[in-house]
Motif scaffolding. Structure first.
Motif, PDB file in Angstrom:
ATOM      1  N   MET A 197     -25.816 -13.161  16.506  1.00 20.27           N
ATOM      2  CA  MET A 197     -26.377 -13.714  15.816  1.00 20.27           C
ATOM      3  C   MET A 197     -27.534 -12.943  15.360  1.00 20.27           C
ATOM      4  O   MET A 197     -28.052 -13.312  14.512  1.00 20.27           O
ATOM      5  CB  MET A 197     -26.831 -15.184  16.565  1.00 20.27           C
ATOM      6  N   ALA A 231     -16.916 -14.182  14.356  1.00 17.89           N
ATOM      7  CA  ALA A 231     -16.162 -15.099  13.244  1.00 17.89           C
ATOM      8  C   ALA A 231     -16.981 -16.558  13.056  1.00 17.89           C
ATOM      9  O   ALA A 231     -17.577 -16.604  13.091  1.00 17.89           O
ATOM     10  CB  ALA A 231     -14.657 -15.712  13.444  1.00 17.89           C
ATOM     11  N   LEU A 232     -17.798 -16.646  14.482  1.00 12.22           N
ATOM     12  CA  LEU A 232     -18.340 -18.071  15.125  1.00 12.22           C
ATOM     13  C   LEU A 232     -20.160 -17.777  14.623  1.00 12.22           C
ATOM     14  O   LEU A 232     -20.526 -18.228  13.954  1.00 12.22           O
ATOM     15  CB  LEU A 232     -18.292 -18.404  16.136  1.00 12.22           C
ATOM     16  N   GLU A 279     -19.554 -17.006  10.498  1.00 12.63           N
ATOM     17  CA  GLU A 279     -20.016 -18.272   9.466  1.00 12.63           C
ATOM     18  C   GLU A 279     -20.838 -19.079   9.948  1.00 12.63           C
ATOM     19  O   GLU A 279     -21.275 -19.880   9.121  1.00 12.63           O
ATOM     20  CB  GLU A 279     -18.503 -19.054  10.139  1.00 12.63           C
ATOM     21  N   SER A 280     -21.689 -19.197  10.831  1.00 11.81           N
ATOM     22  CA  SER A 280     -22.346 -19.917  11.462  1.00 11.81           C
ATOM     23  C   SER A 280     -23.604 -19.366  10.386  1.00 11.81           C
ATOM     24  O   SER A 280     -24.352 -20.011   9.781  1.00 11.81           O
ATOM     25  CB  SER A 280     -23.293 -20.054  13.028  1.00 11.81           C
ATOM     26  N   VAL A 291     -23.457 -21.307   7.179  1.00 17.80           N
ATOM     27  CA  VAL A 291     -24.325 -22.423   6.826  1.00 17.80           C
ATOM     28  C   VAL A 291     -25.372 -22.051   6.833  1.00 17.80           C
ATOM     29  O   VAL A 291     -25.738 -22.781   6.166  1.00 17.80           O
ATOM     30  CB  VAL A 291     -23.689 -23.058   8.295  1.00 17.80           C
ATOM     31  N   VAL A 292     -26.388 -21.255   7.620  1.00 20.88           N
ATOM     32  CA  VAL A 292     -27.577 -21.148   7.768  1.00 20.88           C
ATOM     33  C   VAL A 292     -28.200 -20.900   6.226  1.00 20.88           C
ATOM     34  O   VAL A 292     -28.929 -22.070   5.754  1.00 20.88           O
ATOM     35  CB  VAL A 292     -27.800 -20.324   8.708  1.00 20.88           C
ATOM     36  N   LEU A 316     -31.970 -21.027  10.509  1.00 20.92           N
ATOM     37  CA  LEU A 316     -32.052 -20.481  12.376  1.00 20.92           C
ATOM     38  C   LEU A 316     -31.452 -21.712  13.500  1.00 20.92           C
ATOM     39  O   LEU A 316     -30.984 -21.759  13.874  1.00 20.92           O
ATOM     40  CB  LEU A 316     -31.496 -19.379  12.158  1.00 20.92           C
ATOM     41  N   LEU A 328     -30.739 -24.356  13.608  1.00 22.04           N
ATOM     42  CA  LEU A 328     -28.787 -24.827  13.847  1.00 22.04           C
ATOM     43  C   LEU A 328     -28.886 -24.759  15.758  1.00 22.04           C
ATOM     44  O   LEU A 328     -28.024 -25.031  16.035  1.00 22.04           O
ATOM     45  CB  LEU A 328     -28.408 -23.514  13.779  1.00 22.04           C
ATOM     46  N   THR A 329     -30.129 -22.800  15.973  1.00 21.48           N
ATOM     47  CA  THR A 329     -29.559 -22.566  17.417  1.00 21.48           C
ATOM     48  C   THR A 329     -29.900 -24.738  18.790  1.00 21.48           C
ATOM     49  O   THR A 329     -29.409 -24.960  18.913  1.00 21.48           O
ATOM     50  CB  THR A 329     -30.643 -21.835  18.152  1.00 21.48           C
TER      51      THR A 329
END
Lengths: 190, 190
Positions: free
Chosen positions: B80, B144-145, B148-149, B152-153, B178, B181-182
């Motif tokens: 991330m 992927a996670l 794709e996150s 989204v951000v 971000l 999101l976390t």
């Protein structure tokens, strides 16, 4: 989606999937599908707008399930906990028929037009979850982040599940993928 | 995207945006755009495949920026954290011209076909980030996670930025989104 449909619609959906897998989606016509199901094209069009919609006919059940499940979550739940409940509800529907899901996924992934339609379906689902969260009083940005992350989990988990063993539980795969999302998005930022 | 293009392409892009905002995207033809820019339709087609691609002409710069930025991240970084660096690079490009971005966003949001094209663009970007992460040795699901996150951000932050004051810094908005999101994905699951 065959398992949700009875009678003529179900027969047409089964016939369509068989032909999409055998001949390819682009090479299959509505006339082929009707003939394979022993029905007329007129009957086909009573149930489906076109050959693409055969693959997306279950979407409204999925949307209803998301809306209903969010409505049942206690008001004190965190946004992502509410999303987790909605994911359980989608797993309940999507996880019923591994063989069908696997065939459908292979057809979708082989055709750009269908991949795009699937993207739109997922975006619609995320928008619906975000709306449900806002109605629960979640601020718009948090609602968007939680809902769209939920859609990411759904997509990644579903892909893993269709590629895995037939007896795996989609709900468990989703919960596990959600835990992984939390770990990945938190690493280096906590 | 006007600011990335010089000469005829830049004039055509400016003219197109002006007409899309004034008349609507669907009501504008390639002939209208060429005429508004004082050029011929033939010149238009030397630079753009169709009137839609005028709005997506910057995509390859964005993709290059993502790939290059990921390649420069230390191998020890968490997935991330690598995505955060890629987001900085996209902010650098997308955050240059608030007025242009705001107009473009209003045109995209007003037309289903363009919203779908934008979805596909974002999905392509996410796939590219995931590939970059896998090349760094990140397992496929985590890649992927994280990717794709990250997408989204990018989407949520960009929307907030175009709707906000012209002097806001897109990179700061992305970093802030971000962090949010976390917090959202972690709440109730840690």
């Amino acid at each position: 989606m065959a398992r949700w449909q009875e009678g003529a619609a179900g027969r047409l959906a089964e016939a369509a999937m068989r032909l999409y897998v055998e001949r390819g989606y682009e090479q299959t016509t509505v006339a082929d599908i009707a003939s394979e199901a022993g029905l007329t094209a007129r009957t086909f069009f009573r149930h489906f707008a076109d050959k693409r919609e055969v693959l997306f006919a279950g979407s409204e059940f999925l949307r209803d399930a998301v809306v209903k499940s969010l409505a049942g979550v206690p008001a004190t739940a965190e946004p992502m906990q509410a999303v987790a409940v909605a994911l359980d509800a989608t797993a309940e529907l999507l996880g019923r028929d591994h063989r069908h899901s696997r065939l459908r996924q292979s057809v979708i992934m082989a055709t750009a037009e269908l991949r795009e339609r699937e993207l739109i379906k997922m975006a619609t689902m995320a928008a619906l979850m975000a709306e449900g969260l806002r109605e629960r009083g979640v601020p718009a940005r948090d609602a968007a982040l939680a809902a769209e992350s939920g859609a990411v989990v759904l997509r990644v988990a579903f892909e893993q599940w269709v590629e895995g063993p037939a007896d795996a539980d989609l709900r468990a795969v989703m919960r596990d993928t959600l835990a992984r999302l939390t770990a990945v998005t938190g690493a280096g930022f906590s």
